[in-house]
Write a protein that holds these residues in place. Sequence first.
Motif, PDB file in Angstrom:
ATOM      1  N   ARG A   1      -6.364  11.256  -8.497  1.00  0.00           N
ATOM      2  CA  ARG A   1      -6.209  11.110  -7.064  1.00  0.00           C
ATOM      3  C   ARG A   1      -6.362   9.649  -6.711  1.00  0.00           C
ATOM      4  O   ARG A   1      -7.294   8.991  -7.164  1.00  0.00           O
ATOM      5  CB  ARG A   1      -7.260  11.947  -6.319  1.00  0.00           C
ATOM      6  CG  ARG A   1      -6.979  13.423  -6.390  1.00  0.00           C
ATOM      7  CD  ARG A   1      -7.812  14.166  -5.350  1.00  0.00           C
ATOM      8  NE  ARG A   1      -7.547  13.653  -4.008  1.00  0.00           N
ATOM      9  CZ  ARG A   1      -8.515  13.324  -3.158  1.00  0.00           C
ATOM     10  NH1 ARG A   1      -9.777  13.429  -3.498  1.00  0.00           N
ATOM     11  NH2 ARG A   1      -8.211  12.893  -1.953  1.00  0.00           N
ATOM     12  N   LEU A   2      -5.385   9.156  -5.943  1.00  0.00           N
ATOM     13  CA  LEU A   2      -5.437   7.745  -5.559  1.00  0.00           C
ATOM     14  C   LEU A   2      -6.295   7.633  -4.301  1.00  0.00           C
ATOM     15  O   LEU A   2      -5.796   7.715  -3.190  1.00  0.00           O
ATOM     16  CB  LEU A   2      -4.018   7.233  -5.297  1.00  0.00           C
ATOM     17  CG  LEU A   2      -3.897   5.732  -5.083  1.00  0.00           C
ATOM     18  CD1 LEU A   2      -4.210   4.962  -6.335  1.00  0.00           C
ATOM     19  CD2 LEU A   2      -2.493   5.379  -4.596  1.00  0.00           C
ATOM     20  N   ALA A   3      -7.591   7.467  -4.522  1.00  0.00           N
ATOM     21  CA  ALA A   3      -8.478   7.380  -3.367  1.00  0.00           C
ATOM     22  C   ALA A   3      -9.754   6.655  -3.771  1.00  0.00           C
ATOM     23  O   ALA A   3     -10.080   6.557  -4.955  1.00  0.00           O
ATOM     24  CB  ALA A   3      -8.811   8.775  -2.846  1.00  0.00           C
ATOM     25  N   GLY A   4     -10.456   6.141  -2.771  1.00  0.00           N
ATOM     26  CA  GLY A   4     -11.753   5.529  -3.003  1.00  0.00           C
ATOM     27  C   GLY A   4     -11.649   4.128  -3.564  1.00  0.00           C
ATOM     28  O   GLY A   4     -10.592   3.488  -3.542  1.00  0.00           O
TER      29      GLY A   4
ATOM     30  N   TYR B   1       1.701   6.189  -7.163  1.00  0.00           N
ATOM     31  CA  TYR B   1       0.521   6.741  -7.818  1.00  0.00           C
ATOM     32  C   TYR B   1      -0.189   7.786  -6.966  1.00  0.00           C
ATOM     33  O   TYR B   1      -1.196   8.335  -7.372  1.00  0.00           O
ATOM     34  CB  TYR B   1      -0.480   5.626  -8.152  1.00  0.00           C
ATOM     35  CG  TYR B   1       0.120   4.484  -8.930  1.00  0.00           C
ATOM     36  CD1 TYR B   1       0.431   4.644 -10.283  1.00  0.00           C
ATOM     37  CD2 TYR B   1       0.381   3.261  -8.324  1.00  0.00           C
ATOM     38  CE1 TYR B   1       0.983   3.592 -11.005  1.00  0.00           C
ATOM     39  CE2 TYR B   1       0.925   2.216  -9.037  1.00  0.00           C
ATOM     40  CZ  TYR B   1       1.227   2.381 -10.376  1.00  0.00           C
ATOM     41  OH  TYR B   1       1.778   1.341 -11.075  1.00  0.00           O
ATOM     42  N   GLY B   2       0.319   8.016  -5.739  1.00  0.00           N
ATOM     43  CA  GLY B   2      -0.307   9.004  -4.862  1.00  0.00           C
ATOM     44  C   GLY B   2      -0.161  10.412  -5.408  1.00  0.00           C
ATOM     45  O   GLY B   2       0.482  10.630  -6.453  1.00  0.00           O
TER      46      GLY B   2
ATOM     47  N   VAL C   1       0.829  -1.197   0.000  1.00  0.00           N
ATOM     48  CA  VAL C   1       0.000   0.000   0.000  1.00  0.00           C
ATOM     49  C   VAL C   1       0.871   1.257   0.000  1.00  0.00           C
ATOM     50  O   VAL C   1       0.654   2.208  -0.750  1.00  0.00           O
ATOM     51  CB  VAL C   1      -0.948  -0.021   1.209  1.00  0.00           C
ATOM     52  CG1 VAL C   1      -1.647   1.322   1.368  1.00  0.00           C
ATOM     53  CG2 VAL C   1      -1.962  -1.134   1.068  1.00  0.00           C
ATOM     54  N   VAL C   2       1.914   1.236   0.817  1.00  0.00           N
ATOM     55  CA  VAL C   2       2.839   2.367   0.895  1.00  0.00           C
ATOM     56  C   VAL C   2       3.504   2.602  -0.457  1.00  0.00           C
ATOM     57  O   VAL C   2       3.614   3.730  -0.943  1.00  0.00           O
ATOM     58  CB  VAL C   2       3.895   2.109   1.989  1.00  0.00           C
ATOM     59  CG1 VAL C   2       4.999   3.161   1.931  1.00  0.00           C
ATOM     60  CG2 VAL C   2       3.247   2.091   3.355  1.00  0.00           C
ATOM     61  N   ALA C   3       3.925   1.500  -1.090  1.00  0.00           N
ATOM     62  CA  ALA C   3       4.573   1.622  -2.390  1.00  0.00           C
ATOM     63  C   ALA C   3       3.643   2.279  -3.401  1.00  0.00           C
ATOM     64  O   ALA C   3       4.058   3.132  -4.192  1.00  0.00           O
ATOM     65  CB  ALA C   3       4.995   0.241  -2.879  1.00  0.00           C
TER      66      ALA C   3
END
Lengths: 378, 556
Positions: B138-141, B116-117, B109-111
């Motif tokens: 945006r890397l979310a959802g 892509y964050g 997840v951190v990577a």
Amino acid sequence: MLELQALGKRFGAVEAVRELSLEVPAGELLSLLGPSGCGKTTTLRMVAGFEAPTSGQVRIGGRDVTALPPQRRGVGMVFQNYALFPHLDVAQNVAFGLEARGTPRGELRRRVGEALERVDLAGYTARKVQELSGGQQQRVALARALAPEPPVLLLDEPLSNLDTVLRERTRTELRALLKRIGITSIFVTHDQEEAFALSDRVAVMYAGRLQQVGTPEQLYHEPANALVMGFIGQSNALPVHVVHADGDGLLCELPGGARWRAGAPRDAARAPAAGDALRLMVRPEALRLRRADATYGTDAEAGQGADAGRAAELAAVVASRRFAGALVQYRLAAEGLPELLVTVPAAHDGDAAVAEGERVRVRPASGARLHAFAEHTP
Amino acid sequence: MSARGVRTLLLALVALLLWLVLYPNLMVLADSLRTPAGWGLAAYARFLASHAERLALWNSVWISVASVLLSALIGVPLAFLFSRYAFPGRRVLAALVSLPVLLPPLVGVVAFLFLYGETGFLTRGVQLLLGLDEPPWRLAGAGAVLLVHAYTMYVYFFAFTRAALARLDESHAEAAAALGAGRWRTLTRVTLPMLAPALGGAALLVFMTSIGSFSAPYVFGGGFRVLTTQVFASKLNGDLQMAAVETVALALASVLALALLQRFEAGRRYTGAGKGALGGARLRRLSPRTRALLSAFAVALVGFLLLPHATVFLVSLVPEGSWTTQLLPPRYTLANYASLFGDAQMLQPVVNSLRMASVATLANVVLAVAAAYVLARPGRLRGRGLLALLIALPWALPGTVLAIALATTFSVQQPLAGRFVWVGTFVILPLAYFLRNIPLVTRAALTSFQQLDPALEEAAASLGASQARTLRRVVLPLVLPGLAAGAVLAFVTALGEFVASILLYTHRTRPISIEILSQLRAFDFGLAAAYGVLLIALMLVAFLLASRTETPATGA
């Protein structure tokens, strides 16, 4: 010497072995022979100590070992799939039993070497067992079982994983080796030919019971009952009626009227009387046949007289004729009887060869032993 | 061992598992049914009345189904590609395709965050390339969660399909072709149906992993709620009864999925009836151009799959505060590693994780050998079915469920009820790791025991070897490789465990994964990445050690 006394084994409701008593003198090679599921392997496992008998005793060299675990019986065993330890090499496998007995290193090496030499694998000590051929694995298994010098050796279908050609050769070598060592051995096999080739005596088992123990010749010529006769070699089972019974044996009448002489039934509870229904068992080579229209001609047996010959003859039709090298095999159809098998030495068949569809007459060869039994073959 | 000894052992194992596996879960169930007046479904009514809760349940289910579909879509074609077509570098690349497995949940997840964050390498790169003022995405959802799931879970489909293809008897496909079926027809009517058991197994694994997944929704979810994050939030807010209800809902959803898929799988076992060499799929010959193209594609793919690992490594070399707006960090040093290894406080989580994973794995091995010994024994034994069920149970329950169950049960001192205050002590995390890995290690041990020919033990006995000697010289050497593989997998899982840890840790017992999270919260990305690299390195070492034991020892 190995003794089994009234040995029995019950798995739940199934009686795998019943009241089995057997004595194997020192140095004898004995086969337990029977169809699969007859209890022969269970018997072997009770001798080895892998199964506890529900009744009876196992004695080795006069000592009761029934309660002893396998480790303390000193019985050698060759497994059907050899059960070689896959993580150990050939020498380590053979040394396993000696190590367990705390054999000193020097002696251990010497005895492993001897054991491998005995089975012609002297140069294979460091080989992995998986790299060996089936025949070599079988010999390693044998060397491993023999290395601790057990008083009794058990072999569970030791040749069944070998191909036909190798099996024939291994049989002879195995018997020679075991005889040379002089070890008391028990084979389990379902192959009658193998049992005859390997052993001094054969114990025939059926449905958990010991049917007969004897030399191959005894079993073949004097079977104790229809089961033994049916299992060993080929035979014709014919329904007959007793016409006359006396001290010499019986005169039996076949469907169709032919009358043949047979020995008194060995499995009957009482002496048979006229009118009793029995099963007559006849080996295919104990029968002679001729064309219905031909005379015996050159056959020396023709001297018996035409009338006596005719009364003893059974009318039949040739259903098939098969040439099998040394023998010619005829299948005959006769009224009221199951298919009749007759074998004739090829040398005697010659010009007298009978073609399919021809009518023939069949009678027992002079001096042939015919057996009548009270019980039926299954 | 005597029959009586085996019965005693079986009884002890069943009692232990009833206490540690079933009992805590029943406590949670009881908690969820408690009302001020006694017993009732009031809490469930509250759960169902809440829009947010219903949404979380629905999200958990659909995201898991979507993860299964997406993973299959990536993994199955890849498996066919690598099994059926010959191209340069096929073997090496096929091994590398499984790399995502070597990424502990939180590290992965951190990577992704670094890649892509909002300020990730790829995001910045695209932003710079197109001259945008805002990050392009945006890397979310849900999208972000699905991306992470697909990336880490397609490996199940890839591995299962490849194994099945290797076992598949090609003569079936040839028979279909001989009967006039075209390629498509052969694929859909013969090959895929025969792969059904493997695909079903992979689908089940992905679904269970996905519905229990916590790190991805926790880090990327934003407003996207799933059951696991709801449980965490309720527990944090002190609404323990709601946490219990959510836990029960989560457990039910995953047990239901398990039951459904096993029904589907029943009666779908195909084994090749072919004799002799089952060569599996024959490799298709391709033109040099296609082969080169395939190689290039595979290399690119592996490069893409390696990006997260490379990213974590790169970020671990970046000193705190030195990287602001540049596309790539301007400076690389070993400062993060120096502070990690130089400070006993910093090293504490690593020591904790190693200690707790070792304790848990040791317990796993002891239990697995005992249980496998009982389960693999020939003959009938009453209670064996119950033991098998209890051993499989932790597998059906997500880590969150297990953690809540432990937190509920072992926070009270009632020795007569089998409850002790273990929460907050050194005991609770190893216990959680141990429980989660019971199915894995026991299965490995059981497979080894079942493959052991009983005649080998009899042979040893007939050669005069005592039971102890047979165990030491025959059974253990043969069982060890399989057992070691299972133990290493358990150790590695425990080392990077996050889902249960976050619900049960205390500062003193914090494992690596929790430390990574707190460094992220403190915006010390470099240090977080350094922990991640250390974790990956430890996993690699464990795997390498395990692969060395796989060839049975042949020494004198």
